[in-house]
Design a protein around this motif. Structure first.
Motif, short mmCIF file in Angstrom:
data_model
loop_
_atom_site.label_atom_id
_atom_site.label_comp_id
_atom_site.label_asym_id
_atom_site.label_seq_id
_atom_site.Cartn_x
_atom_site.Cartn_y
_atom_site.Cartn_z
N ARG A 183 0.81 -1.22 0.00
CA ARG A 183 0.00 0.00 0.00
C ARG A 183 0.84 1.26 0.00
O ARG A 183 0.47 2.28 -0.56
CB ARG A 183 -0.91 -0.01 1.23
CG ARG A 183 -2.00 -1.04 1.09
CD ARG A 183 -3.20 -0.61 1.86
NE ARG A 183 -2.95 -0.63 3.29
CZ ARG A 183 -3.82 -0.16 4.18
NH1 ARG A 183 -4.95 0.37 3.76
NH2 ARG A 183 -3.56 -0.23 5.46
N SER A 227 0.55 2.93 -5.03
CA SER A 227 -0.48 3.93 -5.30
C SER A 227 -0.90 3.90 -6.77
O SER A 227 -2.06 4.14 -7.11
CB SER A 227 0.02 5.32 -4.91
OG SER A 227 1.28 5.55 -5.45
N ASP A 271 -3.23 1.13 -7.05
CA ASP A 271 -4.46 1.56 -6.39
C ASP A 271 -5.30 2.38 -7.34
O ASP A 271 -6.51 2.19 -7.46
CB ASP A 271 -4.12 2.41 -5.16
CG ASP A 271 -4.48 1.69 -3.87
OD1 ASP A 271 -4.88 0.50 -3.97
OD2 ASP A 271 -4.36 2.30 -2.79
N ALA A 272 -4.64 3.34 -8.03
CA ALA A 272 -5.34 4.22 -8.96
C ALA A 272 -5.97 3.42 -10.10
O ALA A 272 -7.02 3.79 -10.62
CB ALA A 272 -4.37 5.26 -9.52
N LEU A 273 -5.33 2.30 -10.46
CA LEU A 273 -5.88 1.45 -11.51
C LEU A 273 -6.98 0.53 -10.97
O LEU A 273 -7.53 -0.30 -11.69
CB LEU A 273 -4.77 0.59 -12.12
CG LEU A 273 -3.67 1.34 -12.88
CD1 LEU A 273 -2.53 0.40 -13.23
CD2 LEU A 273 -4.24 1.96 -14.15
N GLY A 274 -7.26 0.69 -9.65
CA GLY A 274 -8.31 -0.13 -9.06
C GLY A 274 -7.86 -1.52 -8.69
O GLY A 274 -8.67 -2.40 -8.44
N LEU A 275 -6.54 -1.75 -8.66
CA LEU A 275 -6.02 -3.07 -8.33
C LEU A 275 -5.38 -3.04 -6.94
O LEU A 275 -4.34 -2.43 -6.74
CB LEU A 275 -4.98 -3.49 -9.39
CG LEU A 275 -4.53 -4.94 -9.35
CD1 LEU A 275 -5.68 -5.88 -9.64
CD2 LEU A 275 -3.42 -5.17 -10.37
N GLN A 276 -6.07 -3.68 -5.99
CA GLN A 276 -5.53 -3.75 -4.63
C GLN A 276 -4.73 -5.03 -4.52
O GLN A 276 -5.30 -6.12 -4.51
CB GLN A 276 -6.69 -3.76 -3.62
CG GLN A 276 -7.47 -2.47 -3.58
CD GLN A 276 -7.13 -1.66 -2.35
OE1 GLN A 276 -6.64 -2.20 -1.36
NE2 GLN A 276 -7.39 -0.37 -2.39
N SER A 318 -4.24 -9.87 -1.26
CA SER A 318 -5.12 -10.47 -2.25
C SER A 318 -4.44 -11.68 -2.89
O SER A 318 -3.24 -11.88 -2.76
CB SER A 318 -5.46 -9.45 -3.33
OG SER A 318 -4.29 -9.17 -4.07
#
Lengths: 255, 248
Positions: free
Chosen positions: A100, A106, A109-114, A118
């Motif tokens: 994170r 980041s 994260d911005a691409l929607g991939l956490q 996971s």
């Protein structure tokens, strides 16, 4: 004599482990819900990692086998680094890359991939440690095959993609296959980087090696039974690669 | 090392006549490492000719090693359940003495990004919580405090050791984790500890006992005495333990 001693050094611990297996409850131990979840997750993630290793490893092997450029030795050393790094170190490096607060965290994260915690994190950890097997195996094959047939094909008018598909790939298929099988096996056994980077949650990140480690705390019988499942899988995989290597030797090639 | 060797040479015959050089082996829980290492150095200084050797690991690993024939003088696991297994199987002799206890604390990164102030806050949406798996002692304790508080955590990871939980909080991957008070103290500012009332429903006791395999029961006993004594208790308190025998 030293050879026999070496063989014994590897075989005896495995035999000792098999002797510990509680056969009467074996089925129940390896088919418990958590065991099945771990095995299924391991197979899924290892398959995904192997695919990633092919996608990322083939171009790297091509570059290493076919091109000369300054810093090539350094590049190769870096590619092979995960082989000699302790997996925990790999895990720590991955945390500071895809975590994170990591370098690329980041962006992902911005691409929607956490990635953190996971199944993706498991695949990343496995790919990190397995990739060198793919590159090594394929680079060796590419070198031994040489470029003669490709030259012939292109002078006869074959376009680069045609040459790659109809000439190069068939020639290096054994190396590609054994690389993929080795990468799969390495992914299946991955422990340290996964635990450090991905964590351990049933069905999401707890692969078979992590499940074995945890079961050891409360149910050693289950840990031994599951270990046997991994050993048998590994033996099958190694046998598969070895069979291929033997075949290739008959074709006058060496890995 | 060198000074110990000198001491043992110089101190020859000062105690009993067979004290020329002895090794006291202590199997202790990993969480006791900082305190026991310091205590061991002091014990060596006070007992010329004695070398204290430690084996720090998880309590169940230590018990397994003892059961498989490892020789040691003193056993100090991190919970009474493990000690009970040791006494039941005749490995430990005498009655174990509880020297300290540990409770859980919520560990958060120093900036506390998810603004956690209680156990209930850990159930908030989007709060990434990491705990120990129920199979290991810190996970069993985490289950007890959840029951006492009437909350159910949905952890993003169940680690097999408290160090795993700490690692994820320190790196900022997790917003919070349940760890021991001593772990927060040992992390020295890398995480912030948050107390919660229900922590008293899971008190982890640290018993110490001499082992049957000990070659020198008196020496083993005097080490246990040192841990239970004022200096040992002060060192344990400094590490964040609740001590069994406070100074006054």
């Amino acid at each position: 004599m030293p050879a026999a001693l070496g063989a014994a050094f590897i075989l005896i611990p495995l035999v000792a482990m098999v002797a510990e297996v509680d056969w009467s409850n074996f089925r129940a131990l390896v088919t418990s819900e958590s065991s099945r979840a771990a095995l299924w997750l391991s197979l899924r993630t290892s398959a995904a990692s192997t695919l990633l290793c092919v996608v990322l490893g083939v171009p790297m092997a091509m570059v290493l086998a076919r091109n000369d450029f300054p810093g090539k030795q350094v590049f190769r050393a870096l590619v092979l680094l995960p082989l000699v790094l302790p997996p925990v170190v790999g895990g720590i490096a991955l945390v500071y890359t895809f975590g994170r607060r990591g370098l690329l965290g980041s962006t992902f994260d911005a691409l929607g991939l956490q990635v953190a915690f996971s199944t993706t994190a498991v695949v990343f950890a496995q790919t990190f440690v397995a990739l060198p097997f793919m590159v090594l195996s394929l680079e060796g094959t590419l070198r031994s095959v040489g470029r003669r047939y490709e030259h012939v094909a292109s002078t006869l008018g074959g376009r680069p993609t045609f040459v790659l598909r109809r000439v190069t790939l068939p020639l290096v298929l054994p190396g590609l296959t054994s690389g993929a099988v080795l990468a799969f096996a390495r992914s299946l056994g991955e422990f340290g980087a996964t635990l450090t980077f991905a964590g351990s949650l049933e069905g999401v990140t707890r692969t078979l090696p992590l499940e074995i480690y945890l079961q050891r705390e409360s149910d050693p019988d289950a840990a031994v039974a599951l270990s046997l499942v991994l050993v048998v899988t590994a033996v099958l995989v190694v046998a598969l690669v070895h069979g291929r290597a033997g075949q290739r030797r008959n074709d006058g090639e060496r890995t | 090392m060198a000074s110990t060797a000198l001491l043992s040479a110089a101190g020859c015959g000062s105690d009993d006549d067979q004290t020329s050089s002895k090794t006291l082996t202590v199997f202790a829980a990993a969480s006791l490492k900082p305190t026991f290492t310091a205590l061991g150095t002091r014990f060596e200084a006070e007992h010329p000719g004695v070398k204290v050797k430690f084996n720090f690991a998880g309590s169940s690993d230590l018990l397994a090693q003892l059961q498989q024939g490892a020789r040691a003088d003193v056993f100090a696991p991190a919970d009474s359940a493990t000690m009970k297994k040791a006494t039941d199987s005749g490995l430990a002799v005498g009655k174990p003495i509880v020297v300290a206890s540990n409770t859980l604390q919520i560990a958060v990164p120093p900036t506390n990004p998810a603004d956690v102030n209680s156990l209930a806050d850990l159930t908030g949406p989007g709060v990434k919580v990491v705990v120990c798996a129920p199979q290991v002692p810190c996970g069993a304790a985490a289950q007890l405090v959840q029951r006492a508080a009437g909350v159910t955590l949905k952890p993003v990871s169940e680690e097999s050791s408290v160090t795993g939980v700490m690692g994820k909080v320190v790196s900022g991957e997790a917003d919070a984790g349940l760890v021991y008070r001593t772990d927060v103290k040992a992390a020295a500012g890398k995480v912030k500890g948050i107390d919660f009332a229900q922590s008293s429903s899971a008190v982890n006791e640290y018993p110490v006992a001499a082992l049957r395999t000990s070659a020198d029961a008196d020496l083993a006993d005097s080490f246990i005495g040192a841990v239970a004594g004022p200096q040992g208790q002060r060192a344990l308190a400094d590490a964040g333990f609740r001590v069994a025998f406070p100074a006054e």
